[in-house]
Design a protein around this motif. Sequence first.
Motif, PDB file in Angstrom:
ATOM      1  N   ASP A  22      59.771  17.688  48.854  1.00 43.33           N
ATOM      2  CA  ASP A  22      60.112  16.716  47.809  1.00 43.33           C
ATOM      3  C   ASP A  22      58.842  16.077  47.232  1.00 43.33           C
ATOM      4  O   ASP A  22      57.733  16.330  47.684  1.00 43.33           O
ATOM      5  CB  ASP A  22      61.109  15.674  48.337  1.00 43.33           C
ATOM      6  CG  ASP A  22      60.500  14.715  49.331  1.00 43.33           C
ATOM      7  OD1 ASP A  22      59.256  14.624  49.380  1.00 43.33           O
ATOM      8  OD2 ASP A  22      61.257  14.054  50.067  1.00 43.33           O
ATOM      9  N   ASP A  23      59.046  15.267  46.202  1.00 43.54           N
ATOM     10  CA  ASP A  23      57.914  14.715  45.464  1.00 43.54           C
ATOM     11  C   ASP A  23      56.931  13.980  46.359  1.00 43.54           C
ATOM     12  O   ASP A  23      55.734  14.034  46.172  1.00 43.54           O
ATOM     13  CB  ASP A  23      58.431  13.730  44.402  1.00 43.54           C
ATOM     14  CG  ASP A  23      59.250  14.442  43.339  1.00 43.54           C
ATOM     15  OD1 ASP A  23      59.127  15.678  43.240  1.00 43.54           O
ATOM     16  OD2 ASP A  23      60.014  13.761  42.638  1.00 43.54           O
ATOM     17  N   ARG A  24      57.507  13.279  47.334  1.00 44.29           N
ATOM     18  CA  ARG A  24      56.675  12.399  48.127  1.00 44.29           C
ATOM     19  C   ARG A  24      55.813  13.175  49.121  1.00 44.29           C
ATOM     20  O   ARG A  24      54.691  12.786  49.420  1.00 44.29           O
ATOM     21  CB  ARG A  24      57.559  11.404  48.867  1.00 44.29           C
ATOM     22  CG  ARG A  24      56.923  10.028  48.881  1.00 44.29           C
ATOM     23  CD  ARG A  24      57.846   9.030  49.473  1.00 44.29           C
ATOM     24  NE  ARG A  24      57.074   8.132  50.294  1.00 44.29           N
ATOM     25  CZ  ARG A  24      57.610   7.158  51.004  1.00 44.29           C
ATOM     26  NH1 ARG A  24      58.913   6.985  50.990  1.00 44.29           N
ATOM     27  NH2 ARG A  24      56.843   6.385  51.722  1.00 44.29           N
ATOM     28  N   THR A  40      53.407   9.952  46.007  1.00 45.23           N
ATOM     29  CA  THR A  40      54.518  10.616  45.321  1.00 45.23           C
ATOM     30  C   THR A  40      54.017  11.322  44.067  1.00 45.23           C
ATOM     31  O   THR A  40      53.608  10.682  43.100  1.00 45.23           O
ATOM     32  CB  THR A  40      55.602   9.584  44.939  1.00 45.23           C
ATOM     33  OG1 THR A  40      55.986   8.875  46.110  1.00 45.23           O
ATOM     34  CG2 THR A  40      56.809  10.275  44.332  1.00 45.23           C
ATOM     35  N   ILE A  41      53.984  12.629  44.112  1.00 49.29           N
ATOM     36  CA  ILE A  41      53.558  13.407  42.945  1.00 49.29           C
ATOM     37  C   ILE A  41      54.842  14.036  42.375  1.00 49.29           C
ATOM     38  O   ILE A  41      55.288  15.084  42.838  1.00 49.29           O
ATOM     39  CB  ILE A  41      52.560  14.513  43.354  1.00 49.29           C
ATOM     40  CG1 ILE A  41      51.428  13.965  44.237  1.00 49.29           C
ATOM     41  CG2 ILE A  41      52.029  15.253  42.132  1.00 49.29           C
ATOM     42  CD1 ILE A  41      50.286  13.317  43.533  1.00 49.29           C
ATOM     43  N   ASP A  42      55.431  13.389  41.385  1.00 50.03           N
ATOM     44  CA  ASP A  42      56.736  13.863  40.902  1.00 50.03           C
ATOM     45  C   ASP A  42      56.599  14.926  39.801  1.00 50.03           C
ATOM     46  O   ASP A  42      55.499  15.353  39.465  1.00 50.03           O
ATOM     47  CB  ASP A  42      57.605  12.670  40.476  1.00 50.03           C
ATOM     48  CG  ASP A  42      57.027  11.942  39.276  1.00 50.03           C
ATOM     49  OD1 ASP A  42      56.137  12.509  38.600  1.00 50.03           O
ATOM     50  OD2 ASP A  42      57.459  10.799  39.009  1.00 50.03           O
ATOM     51  N   ARG A  43      57.760  15.332  39.263  1.00 48.25           N
ATOM     52  CA  ARG A  43      57.781  16.380  38.228  1.00 48.25           C
ATOM     53  C   ARG A  43      56.891  16.031  37.052  1.00 48.25           C
ATOM     54  O   ARG A  43      56.144  16.874  36.545  1.00 48.25           O
ATOM     55  CB  ARG A  43      59.225  16.560  37.733  1.00 48.25           C
ATOM     56  CG  ARG A  43      59.961  17.722  38.319  1.00 48.25           C
ATOM     57  CD  ARG A  43      61.382  17.723  37.764  1.00 48.25           C
ATOM     58  NE  ARG A  43      61.408  18.272  36.399  1.00 48.25           N
ATOM     59  CZ  ARG A  43      61.600  19.568  36.147  1.00 48.25           C
ATOM     60  NH1 ARG A  43      61.776  20.408  37.128  1.00 48.25           N
ATOM     61  NH2 ARG A  43      61.614  20.017  34.898  1.00 48.25           N
ATOM     62  N   ASP A  63      54.355  14.054  37.023  1.00 50.16           N
ATOM     63  CA  ASP A  63      52.951  14.134  37.430  1.00 50.16           C
ATOM     64  C   ASP A  63      52.473  15.576  37.388  1.00 50.16           C
ATOM     65  O   ASP A  63      51.359  15.868  36.952  1.00 50.16           O
ATOM     66  CB  ASP A  63      52.774  13.586  38.854  1.00 50.16           C
ATOM     67  CG  ASP A  63      52.959  12.074  38.904  1.00 50.16           C
ATOM     68  OD1 ASP A  63      52.663  11.413  37.891  1.00 50.16           O
ATOM     69  OD2 ASP A  63      53.400  11.569  39.954  1.00 50.16           O
ATOM     70  N   ARG A  64      53.309  16.477  37.872  1.00 51.94           N
ATOM     71  CA  ARG A  64      52.898  17.885  37.928  1.00 51.94           C
ATOM     72  C   ARG A  64      52.758  18.455  36.512  1.00 51.94           C
ATOM     73  O   ARG A  64      51.864  19.250  36.259  1.00 51.94           O
ATOM     74  CB  ARG A  64      53.908  18.686  38.757  1.00 51.94           C
ATOM     75  CG  ARG A  64      53.971  18.188  40.222  1.00 51.94           C
ATOM     76  CD  ARG A  64      54.624  19.171  41.153  1.00 51.94           C
ATOM     77  NE  ARG A  64      56.054  19.324  40.941  1.00 51.94           N
ATOM     78  CZ  ARG A  64      56.999  18.564  41.513  1.00 51.94           C
ATOM     79  NH1 ARG A  64      56.652  17.584  42.336  1.00 51.94           N
ATOM     80  NH2 ARG A  64      58.268  18.790  41.289  1.00 51.94           N
TER      81      ARG A  64
END
Lengths: 222, 226
Positions: free
Chosen positions: A2-4, B99-102, B104-105
């Motif tokens: 997951d993102d984290r 937290t590297i979210d969508r 961020d990517r």
Amino acid sequence: MDDRTIGRAGFLGVLGLGAAGLFLAKDATGLLDRAVPQSVANIVPSAGWRIYTIGSSMPTFDPATYRLEVTGLVGSPASYTLADLKAMPRADQVSDFHCVTGWSVSDVRWAGVRLADVLERAGAKSNVAALNFVSAETPYEDSLTLEQALLPDVMLAYEMDGGPISRPHGAPVRLVMPQMYGYKSVKWVNRIELGTVAQPGYWEQNGYDADAWLGKSNGLSS
Amino acid sequence: MASLLEPALPDTPLTSPARIERFTLTERALHWMHASAFFALLATGMILYLPALSTIVSRRHLVKNVHLWVAVAWAIALVVILIVGNRKRLAEDWREIETIDRDDRRWLRGRKAPQGRFNAGQKINALLTIAFAMLFALSGFFLWLGERDHRFIFAGTGTVHDALTFASIGLLVGHLYLALIHPSTRHALRGMTAGDVDEAWARKHHAKWVEAERDRLASRHEHTSH
């Protein structure tokens, strides 16, 4: 994932790589040693030699005025030019150099004179039991017992890796004591004091062991 | 640059009109403590490391002691900030940073994507800075210990410490450029000095954060008015 966990995994990955590097970087160091040209390594050390000086400036060597003095328990104080030293029996050896701070240099080629020859030439008295090597870099000095100084791979070197010893490495003459950490191998030697007791050297006065045997000294318990 | 001169977007205004708080005192104290220690360690470390500098300055024993004591002071200051500072806020920071979210990517691939209080580049910079600090401390500790007990001399300790120095200088140069020179990011500097940033700028560069902040303030307003 997951993102984290992406960020956390990256973070832990960097940490793990770095921690593993403490133990695994030896090969990388060897690789750097071969890959980085000496001219670059002289400016930015990657592997191999590091130059440590403790005085207010690095000593300069003048061939015209340089003398190695031998004082203390001798018939009469002796003084040698570099040419005088080179006229004594020449000794050649290949040995490794280990610094107490953790870096090492393998297979250094040294040429110079054995201390037995210097002592004999100077007419050392029979009660000499210790040699104190005084550097032109004040206040650096360090001592060896007579027994240590006469070990077969100890020498007063004037050549390193096929050329005269350079200024950063202790021109014109340095001690080479491969079985002990590098702080015993005094650079820029300009006086040898012969006595009965080994004097504590510069780093000994700062808490390091006098008998700096590789892998056997500078233990917390001692 | 142009974005700043544009009028604020025709949108519901925030409760605070022009500026928005980005960093609390705790965060700023941590940042500047680390920055000062880093510069002092870098300067003394360079003297210890570079032959050209070490032969000019010499006095190795003194320089080494300064380097060591600055490192100790850094560790103590870090602990003090963690004890007396706003730990809840620091925990929030950490959660946001890792937290590297969508979005961020996508942002990292060079696309346009709304960013939170930290953009993806800032998150990576922060993650690396924290990891490097821990590795500096670890390798530095073993450099110190190895000189006192030969059993702790490891082959790669010095190499790791040196490699971290090079990597950190790289990060620092990028960080200084973005914080002081780059037109679209240098407005963030005030966030690390006074604590607040221009709201219009934040809305453009950190849209998700401004939105979340607005919701937070609105809900708080609702709660207090009932």
